[in-house]
Motif scaffolding. Structure first.
Motif, PDB file in Angstrom:
ATOM      1  N   SER A   1       0.817  -1.218   0.000  1.00  0.00           N
ATOM      2  CA  SER A   1       0.000   0.000   0.000  1.00  0.00           C
ATOM      3  C   SER A   1       0.845   1.261   0.000  1.00  0.00           C
ATOM      4  O   SER A   1       0.339   2.357  -0.259  1.00  0.00           O
ATOM      5  CB  SER A   1      -0.933   0.019   1.227  1.00  0.00           C
ATOM      6  OG  SER A   1      -1.768  -1.101   1.254  1.00  0.00           O
TER       7      SER A   1
ATOM      8  N   ASN B   1       2.987   4.179  -1.030  1.00  0.00           N
ATOM      9  CA  ASN B   1       3.325   4.935  -2.242  1.00  0.00           C
ATOM     10  C   ASN B   1       3.407   6.403  -1.846  1.00  0.00           C
ATOM     11  O   ASN B   1       2.444   7.151  -1.958  1.00  0.00           O
ATOM     12  CB  ASN B   1       2.280   4.722  -3.334  1.00  0.00           C
ATOM     13  CG  ASN B   1       2.661   5.415  -4.637  1.00  0.00           C
ATOM     14  OD1 ASN B   1       3.797   5.882  -4.795  1.00  0.00           O
ATOM     15  ND2 ASN B   1       1.709   5.494  -5.564  1.00  0.00           N
TER      16      ASN B   1
ATOM     17  N   SER C   1      -2.302   5.527   1.922  1.00  0.00           N
ATOM     18  CA  SER C   1      -3.654   5.998   1.622  1.00  0.00           C
ATOM     19  C   SER C   1      -4.661   5.022   2.220  1.00  0.00           C
ATOM     20  O   SER C   1      -4.571   3.813   1.988  1.00  0.00           O
ATOM     21  CB  SER C   1      -3.854   6.079   0.111  1.00  0.00           C
ATOM     22  OG  SER C   1      -5.231   6.167  -0.210  1.00  0.00           O
TER      23      SER C   1
ATOM     24  N   ARG D   1      -6.188   2.906  -0.448  1.00  0.00           N
ATOM     25  CA  ARG D   1      -5.252   1.937  -1.006  1.00  0.00           C
ATOM     26  C   ARG D   1      -5.072   0.767  -0.054  1.00  0.00           C
ATOM     27  O   ARG D   1      -4.957  -0.395  -0.483  1.00  0.00           O
ATOM     28  CB  ARG D   1      -3.910   2.609  -1.302  1.00  0.00           C
ATOM     29  CG  ARG D   1      -2.968   1.742  -2.151  1.00  0.00           C
ATOM     30  CD  ARG D   1      -1.636   2.419  -2.400  1.00  0.00           C
ATOM     31  NE  ARG D   1      -1.809   3.669  -3.143  1.00  0.00           N
ATOM     32  CZ  ARG D   1      -1.549   4.873  -2.644  1.00  0.00           C
ATOM     33  NH1 ARG D   1      -1.104   4.989  -1.406  1.00  0.00           N
ATOM     34  NH2 ARG D   1      -1.722   5.942  -3.379  1.00  0.00           N
TER      35      ARG D   1
ATOM     36  N   VAL E   1      -5.842  -3.034  -1.290  1.00  0.00           N
ATOM     37  CA  VAL E   1      -4.789  -4.044  -1.223  1.00  0.00           C
ATOM     38  C   VAL E   1      -5.175  -5.134  -0.226  1.00  0.00           C
ATOM     39  O   VAL E   1      -4.973  -6.330  -0.470  1.00  0.00           O
ATOM     40  CB  VAL E   1      -3.437  -3.398  -0.834  1.00  0.00           C
ATOM     41  CG1 VAL E   1      -2.391  -4.476  -0.546  1.00  0.00           C
ATOM     42  CG2 VAL E   1      -2.951  -2.484  -1.939  1.00  0.00           C
TER      43      VAL E   1
END
Length: 327
Positions: free
Chosen positions: A132, A134, A138, A141, A145
């Motif tokens: 997750s 990045n 988030s 996210r 995931v």
């Protein structure tokens, strides 16, 4: 008496009432007075059967519910995300799969089943966090995931059903979400590991409160944010792992209970964590009792009842999450 204390007292009373109803209802029926007298004297044959068959089931279901609910509270505090739940983001399915794998290989190490589950849950949690990431985490996210990780481990776990061996069937039955045939050995394992996790969660409640602030504000108050998130995540994984290892895969408890608890007692984790434990115990015990009695002698797993309740609730939470956390 304010709303907070009324809610706490009500949940405690309901938990005691449902526990007595669960113990006295079924193929063998006794009154509450006969149950208490039989447990004290040990001379009532019906009560002795209930003691060996129903009481372990009741205790295990309550501890499983408490562990899953508190795990949800901790994960939501770490991620600042009301959708975080060990079942939704794959921690429970990871714990369940590794438990199946290790117990099928080492069937004599039953007492260490929660340890195997913890390893699986920790691995699933690591995958969710790492995949997750990045330039930050988030909430959306993490959920997406987590759903993918959950589907992967669930599929791997279900593959045991098609091995066709007696050992595989026995292992699968040992980790099913039906609390049938739970013994006092299951109670011992669940109470030991579950109590450790619940006590640790109470010790971490002040950190959970500080994590509700922005990271910069929490650091200014002297909190090591990274360390706090790591330790709280470990305790959350322990609770969800032991609940999954002993009680099977039950989704949505850590999603539904904390949300309702916040509406009743507020967001102070010093009250939220113990209240969620009581409410989670009440929810799973009620689901198991209904599943055992509503279509007797056929049993409906508690996980199915929770899925029917939790599915619509997750949709409701997804629709509100944008307004709550503005992502």
């Amino acid at each position: 008496m304010n709303k907070k204390w009324i809610s706490i007292v009500t949940v405690i009373i309901l938990l005691v009432v449902v526990a007595f109803v669960s113990a006295t209802t079924g193929s063998i029926k006794v009154s509450s007075i006969e149950l208490v007298q039989g447990l004290i004297s040990g001379t009532n044959k019906s009560v002795n059967i209930i003691k060996d068959l129903r009481l372990p089931r009741i205790i295990v279901s309550m501890f499983v519910g408490a562990a899953l609910a508190v795990s949800g509270v901790l994960l939501q505090a770490v991620m600042r995300n009301p959708l975080a739940d060990a079942g939704v983001i794959g921690i429970s399915s990871g714990a369940g799969f590794i438990s199946l794998l290790f117990v099928s290989i080492f069937p004599t190490l039953f007492f260490w089943l929660p340890v195997f589950g913890f390893l699986g849950g920790a691995f699933a949690c690591f995958l969710v966090y790492s995949l997750s990431w990045n330039s930050g985490l988030s909430p959306l996210r993490i959920i997406l995931v987590g759903i993918a990780i959950n589907a992967t481990f669930t599929g791997l776990g279900q593959s045991f059903n098609y091995r066709g061996s007696y050992a595989a069937g026995s292992v699968n039955q040992a980790t099913t979400s039906i609390f049938t045939m739970k013994t006092w050995n299951d109670v011992e394992v669940m109470v030991v590991y579950g109590s450790i996790g619940l006590i640790l969660s109470l010790l971490l409640c002040s950190w959970c409160n500080m994590l509700s602030l922005q990271d910069k504000s929490a650091r200014n108050l002297g909190l090591n944010v990274t360390k706090a998130r790591l330790l709280i995540s470990i305790v959350a994984v322990l609770l969800s792992a032991v609940a999954t290892a002993i009680g099977g895969l039950i989704a949505f408890v850590g999603l539904l209970v904390p949300h309702i608890a916040r509406m009743l007692v507020g967001s102070d984790h010093k009250v939220l964590i113990p209240f969620s434990a009581l409410a989670g115990a009440l929810l799973i015990l009620t689901a198991d009792t209904l599943g055992r009695t509503i279509l007797a002698p056929t049993e409906i797993p508690a996980s199915i009842i929770m899925t029917v309740i939790g599915g619509p609730f997750l949709i409701f939470m997804l629709r509100r999450s944008g307004r709550i956390h503005g992502n």
